[in-house]
Design a protein around this motif. Structure first.
Motif, PDB file in Angstrom:
ATOM      1  N   GLN A   1       6.514 -24.261 -24.181  1.00 25.03           N
ATOM      2  CA  GLN A   1       5.094 -24.401 -23.930  1.00 25.03           C
ATOM      3  C   GLN A   1       4.814 -24.608 -22.449  1.00 25.03           C
ATOM      4  O   GLN A   1       3.800 -24.121 -21.922  1.00 25.03           O
ATOM      5  CB  GLN A   1       4.546 -25.597 -24.739  1.00 25.03           C
ATOM      6  N   ALA A   2       5.740 -25.311 -21.777  1.00 27.24           N
ATOM      7  CA  ALA A   2       5.537 -25.550 -20.335  1.00 27.24           C
ATOM      8  C   ALA A   2       5.991 -24.364 -19.506  1.00 27.24           C
ATOM      9  O   ALA A   2       5.818 -24.361 -18.261  1.00 27.24           O
ATOM     10  CB  ALA A   2       6.281 -26.807 -19.907  1.00 27.24           C
ATOM     11  N   GLY A   3       6.571 -23.386 -20.107  1.00 25.67           N
ATOM     12  CA  GLY A   3       7.043 -22.215 -19.368  1.00 25.67           C
ATOM     13  C   GLY A   3       8.290 -22.511 -18.576  1.00 25.67           C
ATOM     14  O   GLY A   3       8.591 -21.772 -17.632  1.00 25.67           O
ATOM     15  N   GLU A   4       8.954 -23.579 -18.952  1.00 21.55           N
ATOM     16  CA  GLU A   4      10.146 -23.967 -18.213  1.00 21.55           C
ATOM     17  C   GLU A   4      11.425 -23.608 -18.969  1.00 21.55           C
ATOM     18  O   GLU A   4      12.519 -24.041 -18.619  1.00 21.55           O
ATOM     19  CB  GLU A   4      10.126 -25.481 -17.950  1.00 21.55           C
ATOM     20  N   LEU A   5      11.343 -22.851 -20.074  1.00 15.80           N
ATOM     21  CA  LEU A   5      12.504 -22.489 -20.877  1.00 15.80           C
ATOM     22  C   LEU A   5      13.334 -21.463 -20.137  1.00 15.80           C
ATOM     23  O   LEU A   5      12.833 -20.387 -19.804  1.00 15.80           O
ATOM     24  CB  LEU A   5      12.048 -21.934 -22.235  1.00 15.80           C
ATOM     25  N   GLU A   6      14.560 -21.862 -19.908  1.00 16.48           N
ATOM     26  CA  GLU A   6      15.479 -20.955 -19.229  1.00 16.48           C
ATOM     27  C   GLU A   6      16.484 -20.395 -20.245  1.00 16.48           C
ATOM     28  O   GLU A   6      16.630 -20.890 -21.353  1.00 16.48           O
ATOM     29  CB  GLU A   6      16.210 -21.689 -18.105  1.00 16.48           C
ATOM     30  N   GLU A   7      17.209 -19.405 -19.747  1.00 13.98           N
ATOM     31  CA  GLU A   7      18.182 -18.736 -20.631  1.00 13.98           C
ATOM     32  C   GLU A   7      19.301 -19.679 -21.036  1.00 13.98           C
ATOM     33  O   GLU A   7      19.738 -19.676 -22.189  1.00 13.98           O
ATOM     34  CB  GLU A   7      18.747 -17.516 -19.923  1.00 13.98           C
ATOM     35  N   ASP A   8      19.744 -20.529 -20.112  1.00 14.21           N
ATOM     36  CA  ASP A   8      20.832 -21.470 -20.431  1.00 14.21           C
ATOM     37  C   ASP A   8      20.382 -22.480 -21.480  1.00 14.21           C
ATOM     38  O   ASP A   8      21.159 -22.855 -22.380  1.00 14.21           O
ATOM     39  CB  ASP A   8      21.284 -22.215 -19.161  1.00 14.21           C
ATOM     40  N   ASP A   9      19.110 -22.913 -21.340  1.00 11.55           N
ATOM     41  CA  ASP A   9      18.596 -23.869 -22.319  1.00 11.55           C
ATOM     42  C   ASP A   9      18.563 -23.249 -23.730  1.00 11.55           C
ATOM     43  O   ASP A   9      18.924 -23.890 -24.746  1.00 11.55           O
ATOM     44  CB  ASP A   9      17.188 -24.334 -21.927  1.00 11.55           C
ATOM     45  N   PHE A  10      18.098 -21.994 -23.783  1.00 12.99           N
ATOM     46  CA  PHE A  10      18.018 -21.322 -25.079  1.00 12.99           C
ATOM     47  C   PHE A  10      19.400 -21.070 -25.662  1.00 12.99           C
ATOM     48  O   PHE A  10      19.617 -21.221 -26.878  1.00 12.99           O
ATOM     49  CB  PHE A  10      17.234 -20.017 -24.934  1.00 12.99           C
ATOM     50  N   SER A  11      20.339 -20.688 -24.804  1.00 17.52           N
ATOM     51  CA  SER A  11      21.720 -20.459 -25.288  1.00 17.52           C
ATOM     52  C   SER A  11      22.323 -21.749 -25.818  1.00 17.52           C
ATOM     53  O   SER A  11      22.987 -21.771 -26.873  1.00 17.52           O
ATOM     54  CB  SER A  11      22.581 -19.907 -24.141  1.00 17.52           C
ATOM     55  N   ARG A  12      22.085 -22.858 -25.095  1.00 16.34           N
ATOM     56  CA  ARG A  12      22.613 -24.138 -25.563  1.00 16.34           C
ATOM     57  C   ARG A  12      21.961 -24.533 -26.882  1.00 16.34           C
ATOM     58  O   ARG A  12      22.599 -25.082 -27.795  1.00 16.34           O
ATOM     59  CB  ARG A  12      22.356 -25.204 -24.495  1.00 16.34           C
ATOM     60  N   PHE A  13      20.654 -24.221 -27.021  1.00 19.88           N
ATOM     61  CA  PHE A  13      19.939 -24.541 -28.260  1.00 19.88           C
ATOM     62  C   PHE A  13      20.516 -23.766 -29.460  1.00 19.88           C
ATOM     63  O   PHE A  13      20.746 -24.321 -30.545  1.00 19.88           O
ATOM     64  CB  PHE A  13      18.450 -24.220 -28.073  1.00 19.88           C
ATOM     65  N   THR A  14      20.748 -22.465 -29.238  1.00 25.67           N
ATOM     66  CA  THR A  14      21.283 -21.660 -30.352  1.00 25.67           C
ATOM     67  C   THR A  14      22.691 -22.098 -30.726  1.00 25.67           C
ATOM     68  O   THR A  14      23.078 -22.139 -31.918  1.00 25.67           O
ATOM     69  CB  THR A  14      21.285 -20.177 -29.971  1.00 25.67           C
ATOM     70  N   LYS A  15      23.483 -22.462 -29.700  1.00 24.85           N
ATOM     71  CA  LYS A  15      24.859 -22.900 -29.988  1.00 24.85           C
ATOM     72  C   LYS A  15      24.844 -24.197 -30.790  1.00 24.85           C
ATOM     73  O   LYS A  15      25.548 -24.354 -31.803  1.00 24.85           O
ATOM     74  CB  LYS A  15      25.616 -23.078 -28.677  1.00 24.85           C
ATOM     75  N   ASP A  16      24.018 -25.167 -30.336  1.00 26.51           N
ATOM     76  CA  ASP A  16      23.957 -26.438 -31.049  1.00 26.51           C
ATOM     77  C   ASP A  16      23.385 -26.255 -32.454  1.00 26.51           C
ATOM     78  O   ASP A  16      23.794 -26.944 -33.412  1.00 26.51           O
ATOM     79  CB  ASP A  16      23.098 -27.432 -30.255  1.00 26.51           C
ATOM     80  N   SER A  17      22.429 -25.306 -32.541  1.00 28.82           N
ATOM     81  CA  SER A  17      21.835 -25.063 -33.876  1.00 28.82           C
ATOM     82  C   SER A  17      22.880 -24.543 -34.857  1.00 28.82           C
ATOM     83  O   SER A  17      22.924 -24.952 -36.038  1.00 28.82           O
ATOM     84  CB  SER A  17      20.680 -24.064 -33.759  1.00 28.82           C
TER      85      SER A  17
END
Length: 549
Positions: free
Chosen positions: A345-361
């Protein structure tokens, strides 16, 4: 006297004396016939020898005359001489033959003229003429005689001998008959009549006095009969005395029996009251027994429910861990989603953050899946065991898999102990048709009984469950290396309410439930072997395919 003799003869015509008389006379007749026959045979032979001597003497008398007639060949004179010889009383035939064997004269009974020749006998001699010291054979003369000559000569003697034998026989018959009648028949008849006149009801007897000589056989019989009569009289007197005593005893016994009957009537009435009381007690006892059976049944059901409650508690404890992990993972995932959403929502989502999110998920999803699968497996195992224990249906199942499900539902209890359980079977799948709930109850009670009684707290141990097929039966050996049992414990282990751990809440129904299930419901047998300090072994044998009844 004549009438008496006739009466005696008529009454004893078949007596021993008559039989003896008949035997004696028969033997005498036979001997007389034999002696007479021998005498006649001897007379016959003597007469025959005498006739033979006459024939031989005739040779010396007429030899020269016949020889001269034949030398002169004066056949007429020869015939006259031969005919005169034939007229002699002892000669019945004569035959003269010449030197050539021709018959010159034949008269009377000869071999050539007589058809029946058995009775003929003869004397033969040769006619010899001596001239100048030379003997010339002129012919042969044969003088004949036969049986009729001998019979005629002895006929009068035979008749005399036969008449003599008949007279002797008749005289002997009359004499022996008179002697037998006087010495045996009449005395025996009189003795028989005296014996028949004895009155058993009269104790006084008249002595028999018939025999003149008391030392002979008749005297011995008379003495024996008199002695018997005296003994009989004494016996009758004794019997009269005994009868009077018996009558007195009967009267006394009757009075005693009446008193006993009265006493029995009183005791019977008392016994009826006791029977009624006892019947009431038995009815109350039967009611108490029924109440006890119901109480026992309720206790058994309570034990089953307690066992099922233990399973519920264990399963609940086991489910709590994977469910807790799943809740923790989901909560963490929710925080991760909120954090990634804020960055997006803040437009601060980076690719590394998303990759870490999918891995943890993915890791959280895997952890939650494993936890929920474990919980589902626990629920499935508990559900199957619980349903089988609460139902009474026969179905086909794999006993090895079912044991694994039962042990899974008891996992919380097994993890609290240091006892290792090992299942041994030569087959991967062991199908059977039976009551699965009953087998679950057996496994549960055996495992719980072993954990409670065979080992102390924190003690390590080894329990082996060995399955084997034997014909149409399944054989289970449940063996532990724990404390073992004494002989007294082994004898009572299957008794209801027997326990060695009542202080810790033992009900004493666990092994009794197993025994009833195996022997009654599963139509099998269960035995136990154990020694103190050597562990215990339970052997269960049950049909693989149980009939659905």
């Amino acid at each position: 006297m004549t009438a008496l003799i006739a009466l005696d003869t008529q009454s004893i015509k078949n007596s021993i004396s008559m039989k003896l008389l008949s035997s004696v006379l028969s033997i005498y007749f036979l001997l007389t016939l034999i002696v007479t026959g021998v005498h006649i045979a001897v007379e016959y032979q003597d007469a025959k020898n005498e006739v033979q001597s006459v024939l031989e003497a005739s040779e010396q008398t007429f030899h020269d005359i016949l020889a001269t007639d034949l030398w002169n060949y004066d056949l007429d004179q020869l015939n006259i001489t031969a005919e005169s010889i034939k007229r002699l009383p002892d000669i019945t035939g004569i035959e003269v033959k010449g030197a050539e064997g021709t018959v010159l004269f034949s008269s009377g009974k000869t071999l050539d003229k007589t058809i029946q020749q058995d009775g003929l006998f003869w004397h033969q001699f040769t006619l010899v003429k001596t001239m100048n010291d030379e003997n010339t054979d002129l012919g042969v003369v044969r003088l004949y005689s036969d049986r009729s000559v001998i019979i005629n000569s002895i006929k009068s003697g035979v008749y005399t001998l036969a008449i003599n034998a008949v007279i002797k026989t008749l005289a002997l018959v009359v004499l022996v008959t008179i002697i037998f009648r006087k010495l045996l028949t009449l005395p025996l008849g009189l003795l028989a009549r005296h014996a028949d006149s004895i009155d058993p009801d009269n104790a006084v007897f008249n002595r028999i006095d018939i025999a003149k000589n008391t030392d002979d056989e008749l005297g011995l019989v008379q003495n024996a009969l008199n002695g018997m009569m005296e003994k009989t009289a004494d016996t009758i007197k004794k019997l009269d005395t005994v009868n009077r005593e018996l009558e007195q005893r009967v009267v006394e016994r009757t009075e005693k029996l009446n008193r006993t009957v009265n006493q029995l009537d009183i005791e019977r009435a008392t016994l009826k009251e006791e029977v009624a009381t006892r019947q009431q007690s038995e009815a109350a006892l039967e009611q108490s027994l029924e109440d006890l059976k119901r109480a026992q049944g309720q206790l058994i059901e309570s034990e089953k429910l307690a066992s099922l409650g233990g399973l519920v508690a264990g399963v609940a404890h086991e489910i709590n861990t994977p469910v807790g992990l799943s809740l923790t993972g989901i909560s963490h995932f929710e925080h991760m989603v909120e954090d990634i959403d804020k960055l997006f929502q803040a437009g601060e989502l980076e690719e590394d953050d998303f990759s870490r999110f999918t891995k943890d998920s993915r890791e959280l999803a895997k952890t939650i899946h494993v936890s929920l699968a474990r919980a589902a497996n626990l629920v499935k195992s508990f559900k199957q065991v619980a349903v089988d224990q609460s139902s009474e249906e026969i179905r086909e199942f794999d006993i090895l898999e079912y044991l694994e499900e039962t042990m899974t539902s008891m996992n919380s209890q097994l993890k609290q102990s240091n006892v290792n359980f090992e299942v041994v079977c030569n087959e991967q799948i062991l199908m059977m048709t039976s009551y699965p709930g009953s087998w679950a109850q057996i496994f549960t009670n055996l495992i719980q009984n072993t954990l409670i009684h065979a080992y102390d707290k924190d003690q390590t141990g080894q329990v082996t469950l060995t399955f084997a097929k034997r014909a149409d039966s399944l054989v289970l050996e449940f063996k532990d290396d724990g404390k073992g049992m004494s002989t007294q414990t082994i004898e009572k282990i299957f008794d209801p309410f027997f326990t060695t751990n009542r202080a810790n809440g033992g009900s004493g129904l666990g092994m009794n439930i197993i025994y009833n299930i195996v022997t009654q419901k599963l139509s099998g047998t269960i035995t136990v072997e154990s020694e103190v300090g050597q562990g215990s072994s339970f052997y269960i044998t049950a049909p693989i395919k149980l009939a659905n009844v």
